[in-house]
Design a protein around this motif. Structure first.
Motif, PDB file in Angstrom:
ATOM      1  N   ALA A 192       0.835  -1.202   0.000  1.00 42.82           N
ATOM      2  CA  ALA A 192       0.000   0.000   0.000  1.00 42.82           C
ATOM      3  C   ALA A 192       0.866   1.247   0.000  1.00 42.82           C
ATOM      4  O   ALA A 192       0.553   2.233  -0.682  1.00 42.82           O
ATOM      5  CB  ALA A 192      -0.944  -0.007   1.196  1.00 42.82           C
ATOM      6  N   ARG A 193       1.966   1.217   0.746  1.00 38.84           N
ATOM      7  CA  ARG A 193       2.876   2.374   0.793  1.00 38.84           C
ATOM      8  C   ARG A 193       3.509   2.616  -0.571  1.00 38.84           C
ATOM      9  O   ARG A 193       3.623   3.751  -1.021  1.00 38.84           O
ATOM     10  CB  ARG A 193       3.953   2.134   1.857  1.00 38.84           C
ATOM     11  N   ALA A 248       2.289   1.762  -3.503  1.00 35.34           N
ATOM     12  CA  ALA A 248       1.237   2.274  -4.388  1.00 35.34           C
ATOM     13  C   ALA A 248       0.967   3.749  -4.117  1.00 35.34           C
ATOM     14  O   ALA A 248       0.784   4.542  -5.057  1.00 35.34           O
ATOM     15  CB  ALA A 248      -0.042   1.462  -4.212  1.00 35.34           C
ATOM     16  N   GLU A 249       0.967   4.150  -2.864  1.00 38.47           N
ATOM     17  CA  GLU A 249       0.731   5.557  -2.516  1.00 38.47           C
ATOM     18  C   GLU A 249       1.873   6.447  -3.014  1.00 38.47           C
ATOM     19  O   GLU A 249       1.630   7.553  -3.498  1.00 38.47           O
ATOM     20  CB  GLU A 249       0.548   5.719  -1.006  1.00 38.47           C
ATOM     21  N   LEU A 250       3.103   5.976  -2.916  1.00 43.09           N
ATOM     22  CA  LEU A 250       4.236   6.754  -3.419  1.00 43.09           C
ATOM     23  C   LEU A 250       4.125   6.984  -4.923  1.00 43.09           C
ATOM     24  O   LEU A 250       4.369   8.081  -5.421  1.00 43.09           O
ATOM     25  CB  LEU A 250       5.558   6.062  -3.076  1.00 43.09           C
ATOM     26  N   TRP A 251       3.729   5.936  -5.645  1.00 46.63           N
ATOM     27  CA  TRP A 251       3.533   6.084  -7.095  1.00 46.63           C
ATOM     28  C   TRP A 251       2.393   7.055  -7.379  1.00 46.63           C
ATOM     29  O   TRP A 251       2.536   7.946  -8.211  1.00 46.63           O
ATOM     30  CB  TRP A 251       3.226   4.715  -7.723  1.00 46.63           C
ATOM     31  N   ARG A 252       1.254   6.876  -6.723  1.00 48.47           N
ATOM     32  CA  ARG A 252       0.084   7.738  -6.957  1.00 48.47           C
ATOM     33  C   ARG A 252       0.383   9.203  -6.668  1.00 48.47           C
ATOM     34  O   ARG A 252      -0.044  10.081  -7.391  1.00 48.47           O
ATOM     35  CB  ARG A 252      -1.102   7.285  -6.107  1.00 48.47           C
ATOM     36  N   SER A 253       1.109   9.444  -5.586  1.00 50.40           N
ATOM     37  CA  SER A 253       1.381  10.816  -5.166  1.00 50.40           C
ATOM     38  C   SER A 253       2.461  11.493  -6.015  1.00 50.40           C
ATOM     39  O   SER A 253       2.602  12.708  -5.975  1.00 50.40           O
ATOM     40  CB  SER A 253       1.822  10.833  -3.701  1.00 50.40           C
ATOM     41  N   GLN A 260       5.584  11.142  -5.473  1.00 57.00           N
ATOM     42  CA  GLN A 260       6.738  11.396  -4.611  1.00 57.00           C
ATOM     43  C   GLN A 260       7.919  10.497  -4.953  1.00 57.00           C
ATOM     44  O   GLN A 260       9.072  10.908  -4.805  1.00 57.00           O
ATOM     45  CB  GLN A 260       6.376  11.175  -3.142  1.00 57.00           C
TER      46      GLN A 260
END
Length: 92
Positions: A2-3, A5-10, A12
């Protein structure tokens, strides 16, 4: 996961697994960190796979992608100054 995926989405960072060509066996990790002022690349090759030219190839591919596709104009490479093998990989 999940982390990651969030880094890719954001936008960052782009953490990726380095996979062996032909087999897709995981052999290391590479991470492109996208910042407002600096974009950096960090990498690690699994111990059993070191010394096979994997790090230089991964850094080259990610660098080319960042410069050509993402519009990055400058990259910083993160490497431990005490790690002679890692520093050699950056000179290839």
């Amino acid at each position: 996961m999940a982390r990651v995926a969030e880094l890719w989405r954001s936008g960052q960072a782009a953490p990726m697994v380095i996979a062996q060509a032909g087999t897709d066996e995981p052999v290391g990790l590479v991470n492109l960190r996208l910042g407002e002022e600096n974009t950096s690349i960090a990498y690690s090759v699994f111990p059993a796979r070191r010394g096979q030219g994997i790090a230089p190839r991964a850094v080259l591919l990610v660098s080319e992608w960042a410069l050509r596709e993402l519009g990055v104009t400058r990259l910083l490479l993160e490497a431990d100054a005490a790690n002679a093998a890692s520093l050699r990989a950056t000179r290839s």
